[in-house]
Design a protein around this motif. Structure first.
Motif, PDB file in Angstrom:
ATOM      1  N   CYS A 304      45.748  33.820  27.445  1.00 32.15           N
ATOM      2  CA  CYS A 304      45.264  34.591  26.405  1.00 32.15           C
ATOM      3  C   CYS A 304      44.488  35.789  27.381  1.00 32.15           C
ATOM      4  O   CYS A 304      44.461  36.883  26.848  1.00 32.15           O
ATOM      5  CB  CYS A 304      44.005  33.652  26.101  1.00 32.15           C
ATOM      6  SG  CYS A 304      44.615  32.240  25.142  1.00 32.15           S
ATOM      7  N   PHE A 305      44.238  35.527  28.619  1.00 35.18           N
ATOM      8  CA  PHE A 305      43.646  36.639  29.419  1.00 35.18           C
ATOM      9  C   PHE A 305      44.737  37.621  29.460  1.00 35.18           C
ATOM     10  O   PHE A 305      44.709  38.968  29.192  1.00 35.18           O
ATOM     11  CB  PHE A 305      43.323  36.201  30.882  1.00 35.18           C
ATOM     12  CG  PHE A 305      41.767  35.944  31.000  1.00 35.18           C
ATOM     13  CD1 PHE A 305      40.890  36.577  30.659  1.00 35.18           C
ATOM     14  CD2 PHE A 305      41.661  34.518  31.102  1.00 35.18           C
ATOM     15  CE1 PHE A 305      39.507  36.152  30.815  1.00 35.18           C
ATOM     16  CE2 PHE A 305      40.360  34.103  31.190  1.00 35.18           C
ATOM     17  CZ  PHE A 305      39.248  34.924  31.145  1.00 35.18           C
ATOM     18  N   ILE A 328      37.983  41.626  32.456  1.00 41.00           N
ATOM     19  CA  ILE A 328      38.361  42.039  33.698  1.00 41.00           C
ATOM     20  C   ILE A 328      37.514  41.507  34.567  1.00 41.00           C
ATOM     21  O   ILE A 328      37.974  40.707  35.518  1.00 41.00           O
ATOM     22  CB  ILE A 328      38.615  43.452  33.957  1.00 41.00           C
ATOM     23  CG1 ILE A 328      39.772  44.136  33.157  1.00 41.00           C
ATOM     24  CG2 ILE A 328      38.820  43.610  35.701  1.00 41.00           C
ATOM     25  CD1 ILE A 328      40.052  45.819  33.470  1.00 41.00           C
ATOM     26  N   VAL A 329      36.319  41.395  34.472  1.00 35.63           N
ATOM     27  CA  VAL A 329      35.123  40.859  35.152  1.00 35.63           C
ATOM     28  C   VAL A 329      35.391  39.445  35.372  1.00 35.63           C
ATOM     29  O   VAL A 329      35.452  38.763  36.201  1.00 35.63           O
ATOM     30  CB  VAL A 329      33.921  41.320  35.066  1.00 35.63           C
ATOM     31  CG1 VAL A 329      32.877  40.423  35.812  1.00 35.63           C
ATOM     32  CG2 VAL A 329      33.725  42.728  35.139  1.00 35.63           C
ATOM     33  N   LEU A 335      39.757  33.964  38.958  1.00 31.03           N
ATOM     34  CA  LEU A 335      40.795  33.723  39.814  1.00 31.03           C
ATOM     35  C   LEU A 335      40.056  33.681  41.363  1.00 31.03           C
ATOM     36  O   LEU A 335      40.507  32.969  42.018  1.00 31.03           O
ATOM     37  CB  LEU A 335      41.501  35.396  39.871  1.00 31.03           C
ATOM     38  CG  LEU A 335      42.400  35.318  38.538  1.00 31.03           C
ATOM     39  CD1 LEU A 335      43.144  36.878  38.753  1.00 31.03           C
ATOM     40  CD2 LEU A 335      43.655  34.309  38.799  1.00 31.03           C
ATOM     41  N   ALA A 336      38.976  34.323  41.544  1.00 30.25           N
ATOM     42  CA  ALA A 336      38.359  34.304  42.774  1.00 30.25           C
ATOM     43  C   ALA A 336      37.793  32.760  43.038  1.00 30.25           C
ATOM     44  O   ALA A 336      37.979  32.310  44.155  1.00 30.25           O
ATOM     45  CB  ALA A 336      37.067  35.348  43.088  1.00 30.25           C
ATOM     46  N   PHE A 337      37.300  32.216  41.840  1.00 31.21           N
ATOM     47  CA  PHE A 337      36.665  30.566  42.154  1.00 31.21           C
ATOM     48  C   PHE A 337      38.049  30.165  42.436  1.00 31.21           C
ATOM     49  O   PHE A 337      37.867  28.859  42.974  1.00 31.21           O
ATOM     50  CB  PHE A 337      35.992  30.482  40.681  1.00 31.21           C
ATOM     51  CG  PHE A 337      35.404  29.336  40.607  1.00 31.21           C
ATOM     52  CD1 PHE A 337      34.228  28.960  41.510  1.00 31.21           C
ATOM     53  CD2 PHE A 337      36.037  28.033  40.001  1.00 31.21           C
ATOM     54  CE1 PHE A 337      33.671  27.743  41.523  1.00 31.21           C
ATOM     55  CE2 PHE A 337      35.380  26.788  39.983  1.00 31.21           C
ATOM     56  CZ  PHE A 337      34.107  26.771  40.683  1.00 31.21           C
ATOM     57  N   MET A 343      40.742  22.334  45.095  1.00 26.59           N
ATOM     58  CA  MET A 343      41.523  21.551  44.031  1.00 26.59           C
ATOM     59  C   MET A 343      41.830  22.156  42.846  1.00 26.59           C
ATOM     60  O   MET A 343      42.466  21.568  42.043  1.00 26.59           O
ATOM     61  CB  MET A 343      40.453  20.496  43.667  1.00 26.59           C
ATOM     62  CG  MET A 343      40.012  19.620  44.668  1.00 26.59           C
ATOM     63  SD  MET A 343      41.366  18.673  45.263  1.00 26.59           S
ATOM     64  CE  MET A 343      41.821  17.553  43.951  1.00 26.59           C
ATOM     65  N   ILE A 344      41.413  23.531  42.513  1.00 31.53           N
ATOM     66  CA  ILE A 344      42.089  24.214  41.254  1.00 31.53           C
ATOM     67  C   ILE A 344      43.361  24.749  41.533  1.00 31.53           C
ATOM     68  O   ILE A 344      43.594  25.186  42.483  1.00 31.53           O
ATOM     69  CB  ILE A 344      40.990  25.278  41.080  1.00 31.53           C
ATOM     70  CG1 ILE A 344      39.477  24.909  40.648  1.00 31.53           C
ATOM     71  CG2 ILE A 344      41.599  26.292  40.059  1.00 31.53           C
ATOM     72  CD1 ILE A 344      38.746  25.762  40.426  1.00 31.53           C
ATOM     73  N   ASP A 345      44.247  24.418  40.545  1.00 29.19           N
ATOM     74  CA  ASP A 345      45.452  24.901  40.578  1.00 29.19           C
ATOM     75  C   ASP A 345      45.671  26.329  40.265  1.00 29.19           C
ATOM     76  O   ASP A 345      45.800  26.710  38.802  1.00 29.19           O
ATOM     77  CB  ASP A 345      46.328  23.900  39.388  1.00 29.19           C
ATOM     78  CG  ASP A 345      47.635  24.242  39.445  1.00 29.19           C
ATOM     79  OD1 ASP A 345      48.317  24.901  40.478  1.00 29.19           O
ATOM     80  OD2 ASP A 345      48.424  23.330  38.746  1.00 29.19           O
TER      81      ASP A 345
END
Length: 523
Positions: A304-305, A328-329, A335-337, A343-345
């Motif tokens: 969706c982004f 965008i922010v 994405l940075a997180f 553990m994030i895919d």
């Protein structure tokens, strides 16, 4: 000279810029003596203020300019046009009686390629054609404004009102057209997906647990070894599973807001295609770049982004004037997180983002033409997905994939699901060369434990001997060997193993009890 004639020329100029050149009205003040226009046809963008004012003295002009420049800064900030050029164009009947050349600029082109330039041009009514010509060239106007001959007009005021009304109507029509871009459809599919995802979550919680790796794999999470075995449908089913209530809530909120926005812009059918294609590509990217078990609608949500970014590519100024910077922010933060939390895919996230953008290019915006672009996008996506699938299926599984089997088997052993656990340790031991310590050693230990429960003592002994050979300090393995020897009546062998276990783990009460029993039997 009639004041109305000056106002007529003023509105004829504005009419041409709005109705003929396609510039956009930002603001018209109440008396109509000041109109702010955005020239968003090409970069560098411009904000143009056109005013009809008379000044007695240069100080009055300077005071007006100071206020105007301050307002221009605020306006450019609000519109996301900080780098835009600003032109303050004043059409006047009476120039200041004293010198004002040091205050204003000549009607010459701005520095080529410059940004954040600003200037004021004061144009006397009788020099309008002459001084407007270089500006028309600079702005890239299709033609010079057409001015009605005053000799052909008996009453100027109705013409002024007609021009003013036409400008306002053009502004309202453009605003209405832009608003329609955001409300083409209604979020029916979004509101349908949310309860389906919730129902699946509740069903799994009632049957097992959404935080259990075993349950997630059983109900369709993305798990590379099983995909290699032919369970391709996991690319899609993983989109409907979530790992715990927090994961469900976060993704549901994101789907509600982002999915709703995308569905309103693209319509339900296009949104459905974007959602599933983005989710599929996100799952494929996860399959290629991440061997962990993964589940969730995150890939589709990042799609969706991608769809919103595609909208921003097609309607750039409208995008940044409305939701652009917020989108965008939030995307950058997510994405940075993802990069900071192991553990994030992030493979699924980035794959979904790219997939959503590509899917949007394939389906296009409502009423968007360009069949060649859509077909080209479809071809590129097809080739890219085929390449990723080929690479993913041809790539050998590493120990990371089989560690999941170990975790499931270990969990089942602790839950006394002995037979269920056996299949997982069997799979691990078939590919033992791909596993590293201490996982492989513990796999032999758990397999021996299962075989002992099945009363296959000889097989259990063999695997326990492998365990202590690989790790001589594995005291639990020595103790279990002692128990097997005890069952077989080999009391001295059992005592030797037990003494080794006590040497590694002195004072263990279970070990001491068995030692006393063995000493009694031997003596």
């Amino acid at each position: 000279m009639n004041k109305l004639n000056v106002i007529l020329r003023y509105w004829e100029t504005i009419y041409h810029l709005i109705n003929k050149e396609g510039m956009r009205v930002i603001y018209i003040n109440d008396d109509g003596e000041e109109v702010w226009i955005e020239d968003d046809r090409k970069e560098p963008y411009q904000v143009i203020r056109i005013a009809q004012k008379d000044f007695d003295w240069a100080r009055d002009l300077k005071s007006d300019l100071v206020q105007t420049y301050e307002r221009s800064k605020l306006l450019k900030k609000r519109l996301g046009l900080r780098s835009a050029n600003f032109v303050n164009l004043i059409i006047t009947q009476f120039e200041p009686v004293d010198s004002y050349d040091h205050i204003v600029d000549q009607a010459l082109p701005l520095t080529a390629g410059g940004i954040q330039q600003q200037r004021t041009i004061l144009i006397p009514y009788d020099q309008l054609d002459q001084m407007l010509f270089p500006l028309a060239t600079e702005w890239g106007l299709n033609e010079m404004p057409t001015y009605i001959s005053l000799d052909d007009i008996h009453d100027v005021e109705p013409s002024i009102q007609s021009l003013k009304y036409s400008v306002q109507q053009a502004s309202e029509n453009r605003n209405e057209q832009e608003k329609k871009l955001f409300f083409y459809g209604r979020p029916f599919v979004t509101y349908m997906l949310l309860p389906i995802i919730l129902a699946i979550f509740i069903f799994i919680e009632l049957k097992a647990s959404t935080t259990s790796i075993e349950s997630l794999i059983h109900y369709g999470a993305k798990f590379n070894p099983l995909i290699h075995e032919g369970e391709w449908w996991r690319f899609f089913t993983a989109m409907f599973l979530h790992i715990g209530i927090f994961h469900l809530l976060m993704n549901s909120l994101a789907l509600f807001y982002l999915g709703g926005a995308v569905e309103r812009i693209f319509g339900s059918l296009r949104f459905l295609m974007i959602y599933f294609l983005a989710g599929f590509i996100g799952s494929v990217a996860s399959f290629v770049f991440n061997e962990q078990v993964s589940a969730g609608a995150s890939g589709a949500i990042f799609g969706c982004f991608g769809a919103l970014l595609y909208f921003g590519l097609i309607h750039r100024r409208l995008f940044f004037r409305t939701m652009g910077m917020n989108v965008i922010v939030i995307l950058i933060i997510n994405l940075a997180f993802g990069f900071m939390v192991p553990m994030i895919d992030n493979g699924a996230h980035i794959g979904g983002l790219v997939g959503g953008f590509a899917a949007s290019a394939i389906v296009g915006l409502p009423s968007q033409k360009g069949l060649k672009i859509k077909i080209s996008s479809l071809f590129i996506v097809f080739v890219s997905v085929c390449f990723l699938l080929y690479y993913g299926y041809s790539k050998e599984l590493t120990s990371q994939s089989y560690i999941i089997y170990f975790q499931i088997g270990e969990e089942q052993v602790h839950n006394e699901q002995i037979q269920e656990a056996k299949q997982y340790f069997e799979k691990i031991l078939k590919v033992d060369e791909q596993l590293t310590e201490p996982v492989l050693t513990e796999a032999y230990f758990y397999m021996a434990y299962i075989q002992a429960h099945e009363n296959k003592l000889n097989e259990a002994e063999e695997n326990l001997l492998i365990t202590v050979e690989r790790d001589p300090k594995f005291h639990q393995a020595h103790y279990n060997l002692a128990l097997i020897y005890y069952e077989q009546g080999r009391y001295r062998d059992a005592l030797n193993q037990l003494q080794e276990a006590l040497r590694i783990e002195p004072g263990n009460s279970s070990y001491e009890s068995l030692k006393e029993e063995l000493n009694r039997l031997i003596n």
